[in-house]
Design an enzyme around this catalytic site. Structure first.
Site, PDB file in Angstrom:
ATOM      1  N   SER A   1       0.837  -1.207   0.000  1.00  0.00           N
ATOM      2  CA  SER A   1       0.000   0.000   0.000  1.00  0.00           C
ATOM      3  C   SER A   1       0.872   1.257   0.000  1.00  0.00           C
ATOM      4  CB  SER A   1      -0.957  -0.046   1.189  1.00  0.00           C
ATOM      5  OG  SER A   1      -1.875   0.996   1.124  1.00  0.00           O
TER       6      SER A   1
ATOM      7  N   ASP B   1      -5.903   2.054  -4.529  1.00  0.00           N
ATOM      8  CA  ASP B   1      -7.251   1.992  -3.941  1.00  0.00           C
ATOM      9  C   ASP B   1      -7.665   3.317  -3.300  1.00  0.00           C
ATOM     10  OD1 ASP B   1      -5.700   1.809  -1.654  1.00  0.00           O
ATOM     11  OD2 ASP B   1      -6.431  -0.162  -1.033  1.00  0.00           O
TER      12      ASP B   1
END
EC number: 5.4.2.2
Length: 465
Positions: free
Chosen positions: A110, A248
């Site tokens: 991430s 995301d």
């Protein structure tokens, strides 16, 4: 490929976290770890009658080696693996919605530093959190693992994902957009997709490079948006978009170079969704502005405040049937016209669609929404133990005065003209605080109350306000 030993080594507890599994490569996480995590996920998926698993990875340097072992572990548990390759996280979530199986594993660090990697996990359509992640660890510790031969197939999911977004979005006019992928996984699709929607794209740092040579791919921090802001101003663009390392989350900058915080972005999306779906539930986390609740209500929606964390928001969306959700961290979840998972790329496309239909520019459009004075997120270093005990003590003993208390995730205290929040981070040993008010004086008053109450329960805390 050689399978590791028949019994798993002891894996560190610290990597099994609230919303995912995450660690430092070659310290708390290595190829062997990835293999056994694959075995555990495969076993759990099979226990839920789901033998088909999609696997993707982001652009981190450790990705190729770790994903190979993850896939081997899934295969050795008896699962049929669809390997979708290097993709942003939402494309993996998409695969777990449209391919045969409803289980998906994304190998991604991430927005963590470059030596991290981790696993975001969906099993039989449910995004894992908390005790479900601990249960995977328990399977490994007790050797409660299935052992059969599965299969591995390479699948191109990106083209299908690309086409479905392109077919869904209708642009009313051409926009000039700066797209900063921060050398993360969004670079394999975001600039090309936005161009295909009919925009003029000025692309920054689209080459996938796990060294992140330009800036860190975390649009939640202002220092990482400086290149984007400068380029938007220099080119006279209509909008700037920045994606995090796995795509995301999206960060947004107006034509004037001002950052649009995710809770304000959610205001625009809420109004758009409610136009077509009066009465819909809209979910937001405890860190979002107090201005969201009345705005959603006035436009015929039902505002729902919920806990922070992408896994927890997705679970609540499923339960309530909400059509839209958003978090202050930048995760936006569309169920209307999409699948209900957090998707920075699809959210960006929806924003472009709305902007193309508006006569006003982005700066003027967001100016129309109510705004308060707010602090950025304040992080206070504590320990993983004390962060929870401090919150418990506040819930029990604190005196907040005339206010509405919300204790679903930490303590949020809403006054008539402002609010404050203190919660334990689920990912790091910190307390997270945020304040917002109509005036600077009220902001400082609320901070004063929090300062006093925090010092009562934890006199040694070093508070910057």
């Amino acid at each position: 490929m050689n399978s590791p030993a028949s019994v798993a080594p002891i894996l560190p507890d610290t990597i099994f976290r609230a919303y995912d599994i995450r660690g430092v490569v070659e310290d708390t996480l290595n190829a062997e770890t990835a293999y056994w995590i694959g075995r555990a996920i495969g076993s759990e998926s099979l226990a839920q009658n789901e033998p088909n698993v999609s696997v993707g990875r982001d652009g981190r340097l450790s990705g190729p080696e770790l994903v190979q072992q993850l896939i081997q572990g899934l295969h050795d548990s008896g699962c049929h693996v669809s390997d979708v390759g290097l993709v942003p996280t939402p494309a993996l979530y998409y695969a777990a919605n449209v391919l045969a199986g409803k289980t998906g594993v994304m190998l991604t660090g991430s927005h963590n530093p470059k030596d991290y990697n981790g696993f975001k996990i969906v099993i039989a359509g449910d995004t894992l959190a908390n005790e479900q992640i601990q249960a995977l660890h328990e399977r490994i510790k007790t050797n409660n693992l299935t052992s059969q031969k599965g299969s591995i197939t390479q699948v191109n999911i990106l083209d299908r994902y690309f086409k479905q977004i392109k077919d869904d979005i209708v642009m009313a006019r051409k926009l000039k957009v700066v797209v900063d992928c921060g050398n993360g996984a969004a670079g394999v699709i975001a600039p090309q997709l936005i161009e295909a929607l009919g925009c003029e794209v000025i692309s920054l740092f689209a080459e996938v490079d796990g060294n992140f040579p330009n800036h860190h791919p975390d649009p939640g921090k202002l220092e990482n948006l400086q290149d984007l802001i400068a380029k938007v101003k220099e080119t006279g663009a209509d909008l700037g978009l920045a994606f995090d390392g796995d795509g995301d989350r999206v960060g947004v900058v107006t034509n004037a170079g001002n950052v649009v915080y995710p809770d304000r972005l959610l205001m625009l999306f809420a109004l758009d969704v409610l136009k077509r779906n009066p009465g819909a539930d809209i979910i937001f986390d405890v860190k979002c502005t107090r201005r969201l609740t009345p705005l959603i209500s006035e436009h015929g929606g039902r505002p729902v405040m919920w806990k922070t964390g992408h896994s927890l928001i997705k679970k609540e969306m499923k339960k309530s049937g909400a059509l839209l959700a958003g978090e202050m961290s930048g995760h936006i979840f569309f169920k209307e016209r999409w699948f209900g998972f957090d998707d920075g790329i699809y959210s960006a496309a929806r924003l472009l669609e709305i902007l193309s239909q508006e006569p006003a520019n982005a700066e003027d459009l967001f100016e129309t929404f109510p705004n308060d004075i707010s602090t950025p997120e304040i992080n206070i270093k504590v320990t993983d133990v004390t962060k929870f005990s401090i919150i418990e003590a506040l819930e029990k003993d604190a005196q907040w005065g005339d206010a509405k208390l919300t204790t679903i995730d930490g303590v949020r205290v809403d006054y008539p003209k402002g609010w404050g929040l203190v919660r334990a981070s689920n990912t790091t040993p910190v307390l997270v605080l945020r304040f917002e008010a109509e005036t600077q004086a009220e902001l400082e008053r609320i901070q004063g109350v929090f300062h006093a109450e925090l010092k009562k329960v934890a006199p040694d805390l070093d508070l910057p306000f």
